[in-house]
Design an enzyme around this catalytic site. Structure first.
Site, mmCIF file in Angstrom:
data_model
loop_
_atom_site.group_PDB
_atom_site.id
_atom_site.type_symbol
_atom_site.label_atom_id
_atom_site.label_comp_id
_atom_site.label_asym_id
_atom_site.label_seq_id
_atom_site.Cartn_x
_atom_site.Cartn_y
_atom_site.Cartn_z
ATOM 1 N N HIS A 48 0.848 -1.216 0.000
ATOM 2 C CA HIS A 48 0.000 0.000 0.000
ATOM 3 C C HIS A 48 0.868 1.245 0.000
ATOM 4 O O HIS A 48 1.031 1.852 1.047
ATOM 5 C CB HIS A 48 -0.899 -0.007 1.230
ATOM 6 C CG HIS A 48 -2.078 0.897 1.120
ATOM 7 N ND1 HIS A 48 -2.045 2.235 1.442
ATOM 8 C CD2 HIS A 48 -3.338 0.655 0.719
ATOM 9 C CE1 HIS A 48 -3.244 2.761 1.274
ATOM 10 N NE2 HIS A 48 -4.046 1.826 0.838
ATOM 11 N N ILE A 54 1.499 5.045 1.178
ATOM 12 C CA ILE A 54 0.489 5.839 1.884
ATOM 13 C C ILE A 54 -0.070 4.966 2.999
ATOM 14 O O ILE A 54 -0.473 3.822 2.762
ATOM 15 C CB ILE A 54 -0.649 6.291 0.936
ATOM 16 C CG1 ILE A 54 -0.090 7.215 -0.157
ATOM 17 C CG2 ILE A 54 -1.754 6.998 1.720
ATOM 18 C CD1 ILE A 54 -1.099 7.569 -1.229
ATOM 19 N N GLY A 57 -6.138 4.432 5.504
ATOM 20 C CA GLY A 57 -7.147 5.022 6.386
ATOM 21 C C GLY A 57 -7.647 4.042 7.425
ATOM 22 O O GLY A 57 -7.888 4.411 8.574
ATOM 23 N N VAL A 58 -7.812 2.783 7.054
ATOM 24 C CA VAL A 58 -8.303 1.791 8.003
ATOM 25 C C VAL A 58 -7.332 1.635 9.181
ATOM 26 O O VAL A 58 -7.751 1.412 10.314
ATOM 27 C CB VAL A 58 -8.588 0.437 7.301
ATOM 28 C CG1 VAL A 58 -7.312 -0.231 6.828
ATOM 29 C CG2 VAL A 58 -9.379 -0.487 8.194
ATOM 30 N N GLU A 62 -8.076 2.315 13.117
ATOM 31 C CA GLU A 62 -7.713 1.320 14.133
ATOM 32 C C GLU A 62 -6.833 1.938 15.219
ATOM 33 O O GLU A 62 -7.018 1.659 16.403
ATOM 34 C CB GLU A 62 -7.014 0.124 13.490
ATOM 35 C CG GLU A 62 -6.500 -0.905 14.478
ATOM 36 C CD GLU A 62 -7.571 -1.602 15.315
ATOM 37 O OE1 GLU A 62 -7.233 -2.113 16.402
ATOM 38 O OE2 GLU A 62 -8.744 -1.648 14.888
#
Length: 151
Positions: A48, A54, A57-58, A62
């Site tokens: 990723h 980057i 977002g997940v 978390e």
């Protein structure tokens, strides 16, 4: 201030999913500020994205959730980390989520959460993540602290 050794006594997460390096401020029943240093050595960057890393977002959500779990736990049990062995935090909802700016290796991701509402073992938290003074993501989280053996 709470260092990673104490965080590990409260949270069950371990590498590669422990996403809070340090707590810099905690006011029980009110708020928490914590952070994670984002490094290029994170496993997540293998995929990723290999050419333009980057931080997902997940993972930001978390990390905010883990900081919220620390806030809820300390608010309910103080310094009694023995209680953590018998408890688990479940997140019930994640609402009003926004990702505003990409987070990249070298960033210090600062989580700031405040209690919107607390009743019994249910916590409703406003969560924001910053890099320097720039808001990079935000969400509203609702969580429940439960007995681990009931799960």
């Amino acid at each position: 201030m709470m260092k990673v050794e104490k965080i590990r006594q409260i949270l069950p997460h371990r590498y590669p999913l422990l996403l809070v390096d340090r707590v810099t401020q905690l006011i029980p029943q009110q708020s928490i500020e914590a952070y994670k240093n984002i490094t290029i050595n994170e496993e997540i960057f293998l995929g990723h994205f290999p050419g333009k890393p980057i931080y997902p977002g997940v993972m930001q959500i978390e990390g905010m959730a883990q900081a919220g779990g620390i806030l809820a736990f300390v608010s309910m049990f103080g310094d009694d980390t023995e209680q953590a062995k018998n408890k688990i935090v479940y997140f019930m909802t994640i609402d009003n989520t926004k990702f505003r700016v990409p987070v990249i290796p070298g960033d210090k991701l600062i989580y700031r959460l405040n209690v919107i509402k607390h009743k019994g073992n249910i916590w409703h938290l406003g969560a924001e993540a910053y890099v320097e003074d720039k808001l990079v993501s935000q969400a509203e989280l609702k969580a429940m602290i439960a007995d681990a053996e009931d799960s």
